[in-house]
Write a protein that holds these residues in place. Sequence first.
Motif, mmCIF file in Angstrom:
data_model
loop_
_atom_site.group_PDB
_atom_site.id
_atom_site.type_symbol
_atom_site.label_atom_id
_atom_site.label_comp_id
_atom_site.label_asym_id
_atom_site.label_seq_id
_atom_site.Cartn_x
_atom_site.Cartn_y
_atom_site.Cartn_z
ATOM 1 N N MET A 1 10.372 -3.634 11.491
ATOM 2 C CA MET A 1 10.925 -3.958 10.131
ATOM 3 C C MET A 1 12.021 -3.346 9.576
ATOM 4 O O MET A 1 12.714 -2.439 10.354
ATOM 5 C CB MET A 1 9.670 -3.937 9.126
ATOM 6 N N ASP A 2 12.535 -4.156 8.527
ATOM 7 C CA ASP A 2 13.915 -3.670 7.991
ATOM 8 C C ASP A 2 13.407 -2.253 7.017
ATOM 9 O O ASP A 2 12.879 -2.365 6.171
ATOM 10 C CB ASP A 2 14.443 -4.756 6.923
ATOM 11 N N GLU A 3 14.203 -1.023 7.503
ATOM 12 C CA GLU A 3 14.060 0.057 6.850
ATOM 13 C C GLU A 3 14.491 -0.022 5.405
ATOM 14 O O GLU A 3 13.920 0.598 4.606
ATOM 15 C CB GLU A 3 14.838 1.303 7.684
ATOM 16 N N VAL A 4 15.520 -0.613 5.297
ATOM 17 C CA VAL A 4 16.275 -0.643 3.875
ATOM 18 C C VAL A 4 15.051 -1.538 3.043
ATOM 19 O O VAL A 4 15.132 -0.805 1.841
ATOM 20 C CB VAL A 4 17.575 -1.358 3.910
ATOM 21 N N PHE A 5 14.543 -2.624 3.373
ATOM 22 C CA PHE A 5 13.640 -3.271 2.695
ATOM 23 C C PHE A 5 12.279 -2.231 2.275
ATOM 24 O O PHE A 5 12.088 -2.203 1.178
ATOM 25 C CB PHE A 5 13.169 -4.240 3.492
ATOM 26 N N PHE A 6 11.951 -1.628 3.273
ATOM 27 C CA PHE A 6 10.710 -0.652 2.923
ATOM 28 C C PHE A 6 11.129 0.207 1.956
ATOM 29 O O PHE A 6 10.330 0.967 1.176
ATOM 30 C CB PHE A 6 10.200 -0.122 4.211
ATOM 31 N N ARG A 7 12.500 1.030 2.043
ATOM 32 C CA ARG A 7 12.843 2.052 1.235
ATOM 33 C C ARG A 7 12.937 1.554 -0.107
ATOM 34 O O ARG A 7 12.446 2.028 -0.922
ATOM 35 C CB ARG A 7 14.024 2.470 1.852
ATOM 36 N N GLU A 8 13.577 0.252 -0.267
ATOM 37 C CA GLU A 8 13.956 -0.095 -1.689
ATOM 38 C C GLU A 8 12.496 -0.382 -2.321
ATOM 39 O O GLU A 8 12.108 -0.365 -3.503
ATOM 40 C CB GLU A 8 14.675 -1.387 -1.796
ATOM 41 N N SER A 9 11.417 -1.075 -1.463
ATOM 42 C CA SER A 9 10.203 -1.369 -1.658
ATOM 43 C C SER A 9 9.352 -0.310 -2.498
ATOM 44 O O SER A 9 8.658 -0.184 -3.294
ATOM 45 C CB SER A 9 9.211 -2.060 -0.744
ATOM 46 N N PHE A 10 9.559 0.989 -1.682
ATOM 47 C CA PHE A 10 8.864 2.072 -1.890
ATOM 48 C C PHE A 10 9.424 2.389 -3.448
ATOM 49 O O PHE A 10 8.576 2.856 -4.257
ATOM 50 C CB PHE A 10 9.308 3.285 -1.122
ATOM 51 N N SER A 11 10.690 2.426 -3.462
ATOM 52 C CA SER A 11 11.120 2.844 -4.753
ATOM 53 C C SER A 11 10.758 2.125 -5.991
ATOM 54 O O SER A 11 10.154 2.522 -7.116
ATOM 55 C CB SER A 11 12.774 2.787 -4.780
ATOM 56 N N ARG A 12 10.965 0.757 -5.722
ATOM 57 C CA ARG A 12 10.314 -0.486 -6.633
ATOM 58 C C ARG A 12 8.638 -0.251 -7.278
ATOM 59 O O ARG A 12 8.629 0.143 -8.320
ATOM 60 C CB ARG A 12 10.629 -1.595 -6.521
ATOM 61 N N ILE A 13 8.178 0.202 -6.148
ATOM 62 C CA ILE A 13 6.436 0.229 -6.314
ATOM 63 C C ILE A 13 6.174 1.564 -7.174
ATOM 64 O O ILE A 13 5.445 1.537 -8.134
ATOM 65 C CB ILE A 13 5.838 -0.028 -5.330
ATOM 66 N N ALA A 14 6.978 2.294 -6.705
ATOM 67 C CA ALA A 14 6.537 3.874 -7.085
ATOM 68 C C ALA A 14 6.990 3.829 -8.542
ATOM 69 O O ALA A 14 6.197 4.597 -9.349
ATOM 70 C CB ALA A 14 7.235 5.071 -6.322
ATOM 71 N N ALA A 15 8.056 3.580 -8.895
ATOM 72 C CA ALA A 15 8.580 3.416 -10.243
ATOM 73 C C ALA A 15 7.809 2.590 -11.320
ATOM 74 O O ALA A 15 7.249 2.851 -12.216
ATOM 75 C CB ALA A 15 10.034 2.730 -10.384
ATOM 76 N N THR A 16 7.225 1.429 -10.808
ATOM 77 C CA THR A 16 6.245 0.535 -11.634
ATOM 78 C C THR A 16 4.863 1.443 -11.731
ATOM 79 O O THR A 16 4.521 1.387 -12.873
ATOM 80 C CB THR A 16 6.142 -0.864 -10.923
ATOM 81 N N LEU A 17 4.459 2.015 -10.654
ATOM 82 C CA LEU A 17 2.915 2.691 -10.658
ATOM 83 C C LEU A 17 3.054 4.081 -11.516
ATOM 84 O O LEU A 17 2.288 4.415 -12.308
ATOM 85 C CB LEU A 17 2.658 3.047 -9.486
ATOM 86 N N ILE A 18 4.196 4.656 -11.540
ATOM 87 C CA ILE A 18 4.604 5.808 -12.565
ATOM 88 C C ILE A 18 4.521 5.552 -13.750
ATOM 89 O O ILE A 18 3.864 6.071 -14.476
ATOM 90 C CB ILE A 18 6.113 6.576 -11.956
ATOM 91 N N ARG A 19 5.275 4.311 -14.218
ATOM 92 C CA ARG A 19 5.046 4.012 -15.451
ATOM 93 C C ARG A 19 3.870 3.556 -16.068
ATOM 94 O O ARG A 19 3.381 4.037 -17.168
ATOM 95 C CB ARG A 19 6.053 2.734 -15.621
ATOM 96 N N LEU A 20 3.143 3.085 -15.120
ATOM 97 C CA LEU A 20 1.483 2.495 -15.489
ATOM 98 C C LEU A 20 0.621 3.630 -15.337
ATOM 99 O O LEU A 20 -0.412 3.704 -16.250
ATOM 100 C CB LEU A 20 1.182 1.295 -14.728
ATOM 101 N N THR A 21 0.653 4.539 -14.482
ATOM 102 C CA THR A 21 -0.158 5.917 -14.380
ATOM 103 C C THR A 21 0.129 7.037 -15.015
ATOM 104 O O THR A 21 -0.954 7.882 -15.307
ATOM 105 C CB THR A 21 -0.793 5.879 -12.898
ATOM 106 N N GLY A 22 1.392 7.249 -15.098
ATOM 107 C CA GLY A 22 1.788 8.546 -15.299
ATOM 108 C C GLY A 22 1.769 9.664 -14.242
ATOM 109 O O GLY A 22 1.660 10.993 -14.437
ATOM 110 N N ASP A 23 1.128 9.102 -13.006
ATOM 111 C CA ASP A 23 0.890 10.200 -11.993
ATOM 112 C C ASP A 23 1.782 9.912 -10.815
ATOM 113 O O ASP A 23 1.706 9.064 -10.141
ATOM 114 C CB ASP A 23 -0.661 10.076 -11.683
ATOM 115 N N TRP A 24 2.826 10.908 -10.669
ATOM 116 C CA TRP A 24 3.661 10.436 -9.736
ATOM 117 C C TRP A 24 3.072 10.674 -8.262
ATOM 118 O O TRP A 24 3.501 9.840 -7.404
ATOM 119 C CB TRP A 24 4.765 11.812 -9.567
#
Length: 383
Positions: A1-24
């Motif tokens: 699979m595309d490594e860049v896609f997964f890295r960008e997805s990790f950043s996007r998902i983590a950023a959203t979940l940090i905002r919603l949960t406050g738990d890094w």
Amino acid sequence: MDEVFFRESFSRIAATLIRLTGDWTLAEDCAMDAIEAALRRWPRDGRPDNPGGWLMTAARNRAIDQMRRAAMADRKLRDLALLRDDEPAPEGDDRLRLIFTCCHPALAVESRVALTLRTVAGLPTPEVARLFLVSEAAMARRLSRAKGRIAQAGIPYRVPSGATLTERLPSVLAVLYLLFTRGYDGEPALEAEAIRLARLLAALMPAEPEVSALLALCLLQHSRRAARQDPAGDLITLEHQDRSRWDHAAIAEAVGLLAGRPVTGPYAIQAHIAAGHATAPDFAATDWPALAGWYDQLARVHPSPVVEVNRAVAHGYAFGPAAGLAVLAGVRDALAGYAPALAAEADLTERAGDTATAAELFRRAAAAAGSEAERRALLKRVG
């Protein structure tokens, strides 16, 4: 699979979940769990039509399960449950919040860089540890302390506004440029990651001229990578580089980013200097008086002994070696033993006709060089 896609997805998902949960930690673990699930299932079941939405849903559901088991606050659960897979705003907003949080001035510079690499760039902790030349356990502790510092200091997860944004933006840009320079000095993957993050920031903050200027500066410096070394790994100076090997598409993109933009800060000035070199058809055609003017402006906006070394070189080519040596004399004591300053003085001295003194200065510069390739290049100038 595309490594860049997964890295960008990790950043996007983590950023959203940090905002919603406050738990890094929860956010990063759930983002990684979703990616690992995709790597197991997609080769067997096929890639879904909306892979980014699939990953977000999987990560969100994992977070909900963990928070339920931990009896977390009902409001945070409700926010997570209401998160839509096709919601367009959070990705941009949340990733921008994440960059500013990782680069908060309350954190030590190395912690800002490490946290940016781990959470924004999505690099695994072992890879971040390798870049810092420390053990994985030591890097895990450093990242944990940085996250703890964010919680203890009550650092808000948001993009500042007004005067605070103006005050904080240089910290963000400095971290991204530090990532780039570390990559440029020997880690090509890190250099590419810094450019990717600079593109992200430029897309999220298109009205900020210094953000676009940083991206332009990185592209211009990166454009010369293929011509910087010979097959033996020895450095090739700008004067002798094969300009047909430069990345002219990157140069054109950078020049376009600078066109019509106000020159408001040090990155824009440095980008215009780099563009002056990149657009000259050959070394002899370089507009050195113009570059000397840019360096004079940079010295006023961002004074430092290192800037003075580069200003001395530009003045030496624009107005003669004596003019360059005069500039260099003002910072000689501050940069005693600094290889680039010694090399600049050696070059100017040689061009002034004192070859014996120049040879000794080149030897001293070689002895102080930070890499074997740099040392060899300086010794070649001894003659």
